[in-house]
Design a protein around this motif. Sequence first.
Motif, PDB file in Angstrom:
ATOM      1  N   SER A 379       0.846  -1.191   0.000  1.00 58.59           N
ATOM      2  CA  SER A 379       0.000   0.000   0.000  1.00 58.59           C
ATOM      3  C   SER A 379       0.883   1.243   0.000  1.00 58.59           C
ATOM      4  N   ILE A 380       0.282   2.396  -0.224  1.00 60.60           N
ATOM      5  CA  ILE A 380       1.050   3.637  -0.358  1.00 60.60           C
ATOM      6  C   ILE A 380       1.791   3.996   0.926  1.00 60.60           C
ATOM      7  N   ASN A 381       1.293   3.532   2.079  1.00 64.27           N
ATOM      8  CA  ASN A 381       1.910   3.861   3.367  1.00 64.27           C
ATOM      9  C   ASN A 381       2.907   2.815   3.844  1.00 64.27           C
ATOM     10  N   CYS A 382       3.048   1.728   3.105  1.00 67.68           N
ATOM     11  CA  CYS A 382       3.893   0.620   3.559  1.00 67.68           C
ATOM     12  C   CYS A 382       5.374   0.977   3.475  1.00 67.68           C
ATOM     13  N   ASP A 383       6.107   0.705   4.548  1.00 68.87           N
ATOM     14  CA  ASP A 383       7.556   0.931   4.577  1.00 68.87           C
ATOM     15  C   ASP A 383       8.343  -0.366   4.483  1.00 68.87           C
ATOM     16  N   GLU A 384       7.848  -1.442   5.114  1.00 66.94           N
ATOM     17  CA  GLU A 384       8.646  -2.664   5.209  1.00 66.94           C
ATOM     18  C   GLU A 384       7.778  -3.906   5.064  1.00 66.94           C
ATOM     19  N   PHE A 385       8.298  -4.832   4.273  1.00 70.34           N
ATOM     20  CA  PHE A 385       7.701  -6.156   4.120  1.00 70.34           C
ATOM     21  C   PHE A 385       8.806  -7.179   4.316  1.00 70.34           C
ATOM     22  N   TYR A 401      12.212  -6.218   2.623  1.00 70.96           N
ATOM     23  CA  TYR A 401      12.121  -5.228   1.556  1.00 70.96           C
ATOM     24  C   TYR A 401      11.756  -3.872   2.136  1.00 70.96           C
ATOM     25  N   ASP A 402      12.645  -2.884   1.934  1.00 70.76           N
ATOM     26  CA  ASP A 402      12.405  -1.500   2.318  1.00 70.76           C
ATOM     27  C   ASP A 402      11.757  -0.809   1.127  1.00 70.76           C
ATOM     28  N   VAL A 403      10.464  -0.535   1.245  1.00 63.42           N
ATOM     29  CA  VAL A 403       9.702  -0.025   0.102  1.00 63.42           C
ATOM     30  C   VAL A 403      10.202   1.346  -0.325  1.00 63.42           C
ATOM     31  N   LYS A 404      10.458   2.216   0.615  1.00 62.95           N
ATOM     32  CA  LYS A 404      10.859   3.589   0.278  1.00 62.95           C
ATOM     33  C   LYS A 404      12.243   3.638  -0.364  1.00 62.95           C
ATOM     34  N   LYS A 405      13.145   2.767   0.082  1.00 63.68           N
ATOM     35  CA  LYS A 405      14.506   2.748  -0.477  1.00 63.68           C
ATOM     36  C   LYS A 405      14.666   1.771  -1.634  1.00 63.68           C
ATOM     37  N   ARG A 419      29.545 -17.390  14.281  1.00 66.78           N
ATOM     38  CA  ARG A 419      30.771 -16.664  13.983  1.00 66.78           C
ATOM     39  C   ARG A 419      30.457 -15.236  13.570  1.00 66.78           C
ATOM     40  N   ALA A 420      31.395 -14.321  13.848  1.00 71.67           N
ATOM     41  CA  ALA A 420      31.205 -12.906  13.517  1.00 71.67           C
ATOM     42  C   ALA A 420      31.626 -12.668  12.062  1.00 71.67           C
ATOM     43  N   VAL A 421      30.771 -13.056  11.154  1.00 72.54           N
ATOM     44  CA  VAL A 421      31.050 -12.888   9.726  1.00 72.54           C
ATOM     45  C   VAL A 421      29.887 -12.131   9.094  1.00 72.54           C
ATOM     46  N   LEU A 422      30.102 -11.696   7.857  1.00 71.09           N
ATOM     47  CA  LEU A 422      29.050 -11.018   7.120  1.00 71.09           C
ATOM     48  C   LEU A 422      27.891 -11.974   6.889  1.00 71.09           C
ATOM     49  N   ASN A 423      26.694 -11.557   7.310  1.00 71.35           N
ATOM     50  CA  ASN A 423      25.538 -12.437   7.227  1.00 71.35           C
ATOM     51  C   ASN A 423      24.359 -11.820   6.491  1.00 71.35           C
ATOM     52  N   GLU A 424      24.535 -10.636   5.924  1.00 67.70           N
ATOM     53  CA  GLU A 424      23.447 -10.069   5.150  1.00 67.70           C
ATOM     54  C   GLU A 424      23.970  -9.336   3.929  1.00 67.70           C
ATOM     55  N   LYS A 425      23.130  -9.276   2.913  1.00 69.78           N
ATOM     56  CA  LYS A 425      23.497  -8.647   1.648  1.00 69.78           C
ATOM     57  C   LYS A 425      22.248  -8.002   1.066  1.00 69.78           C
ATOM     58  N   SER A 426      22.429  -6.852   0.403  1.00 71.01           N
ATOM     59  CA  SER A 426      21.300  -6.091  -0.121  1.00 71.01           C
ATOM     60  C   SER A 426      21.487  -5.768  -1.588  1.00 71.01           C
ATOM     61  N   SER A 475       4.221  -7.274   7.438  1.00 72.57           N
ATOM     62  CA  SER A 475       4.191  -5.961   6.802  1.00 72.57           C
ATOM     63  C   SER A 475       3.793  -4.923   7.844  1.00 72.57           C
ATOM     64  N   ASP A 476       4.461  -3.770   7.834  1.00 77.17           N
ATOM     65  CA  ASP A 476       4.145  -2.747   8.830  1.00 77.17           C
ATOM     66  C   ASP A 476       2.850  -2.021   8.506  1.00 77.17           C
ATOM     67  N   GLU A 477       2.441  -2.057   7.240  1.00 78.63           N
ATOM     68  CA  GLU A 477       1.161  -1.503   6.829  1.00 78.63           C
ATOM     69  C   GLU A 477       0.508  -2.483   5.859  1.00 78.63           C
TER      70      GLU A 477
END
Length: 490
Positions: A379-385, A401-405, A419-426, A475-477
Amino acid sequence: MNIILNKAREYEMNHEGAIKLQKPDFHLASRVGWMNDPNGFSVYNNEYHMFYQYHPYSASWGPMHWGHAKSKDLINWEYLPTALAPDQEYDQFGCFSGSAVTLDDGKHLLMYTGVKKVKLPNGEETDIQTQCIAIGDGVNYKKHPNNPVITADMLPEGCSKVDFRDPKIWRKEDGSYLCVVGNRPADGSGQVVLFSSKNAIDWKYEDILSYNGNRLGKMWECPDFFELNEKGVLLISPQDVLPQGYEYGGGNVTACLIGDFDNENNIFKEEINHAIDYGLDFYAPQSVLTESQRRIMVGWMANWDTNGLQNPGREWFGQMSIPRELHVINNRLIQNPVKEIENYRKNKVEYQEVTFKGNKTFEAVKGRRIDLEVIVKPSINCDEFSIKLAQDEVCYTAIKYDVKKSLLTMDRKFSGCRRAVLNEKSAIVPLKDGLLKLRLILDKQSIETFINDGDKAMTMLIFTDLNAEGISFFSDEEITLNLVKYDLVK
């Protein structure tokens, strides 16, 4: 058969039974021991052949052999005996990555990098990397007496004689052969050099096909070149890359260079480049042209910086991605799972036009061997899914998913890693006609995400116990969701 090769063949036969149940069901994994780069991906006698970098004796990298498997449909793989072992003076340190082609006489030719160590006058050791061939019948291969057939002495002044590896051979329409090889120029970055041959045995240097100029990492490994949809396509795996926004992460990455190719003069003019996979676990892709003229690509589903996280106490490590069919559309490499995976879909579950806010689960939408298609309309107000996969009371892996970005993130930091390693990618993923379309292939301890009809892909291994099968949505909205889920069953 020589002693070194026979030893590897006996070892894999005697040890594979104990680890069979640990492996993925729909991805080619190491028969025993260690697997990395796909090699020799080819069609021979109406079957697909896949070779791979292989150390049969432990789940860690070691002297490189070539493991071997074949398939009729790119999904079900039958192991064959080890194809190559480091048993000659010119490859005593390893039979490194390479490719394969069928000759006029029906024989199968493997082209690989042979590596040996030599001592310099100052007492230090260095590699000597040369290109070698072996010819066989799809099971047994004999190394050619003329080996090595390409040496660094054939390169122009300024080209590295140490970093010179990973030949990819193909046949032109006139019956002659070309191959590209990864190399380093005098500036220490990377380049891809081109060789030609009339018979696949006697080779000559042609030119530099593509030059890095320190814009994308250093050494360019595992080059693959082909023409697709009237474009030239060069796949490379650059090492030691500095992050470049969300396009390229740091370390060892994969890249696709697209441009025009002059077939008569063998000149490639790059127009654009982009990442092949935006996840953490995809490297050294190699492609094959099928008998139906589809271009299919597969990559090593692992990461050089984190490969030790999953093999403590295990007798095997390494698996390949789901083979992906490729197209070039608007100067972009489009990739989707091969259609053959659909033959293994069972127990369809479908939900259409479900509108909700907050957390949401669906009956029968769970599992660790599934093919899940999701279409989201925020929706138009949704920021995060977000979607949480492989979920239990403690662990999960999230796709956010960051809708605005317009930012899609795969996050495995709660998947069980200690372990302290990289665990996320965008990756930057704009909505397409107001929608986000995802296709997720889960196979035990891996997730492959195909985004907006194959416009981008993200691949990631996870560390979660197989009993964690939950899937939930948030979803936040208000959003509207469509999903179709299949179990993948052999």
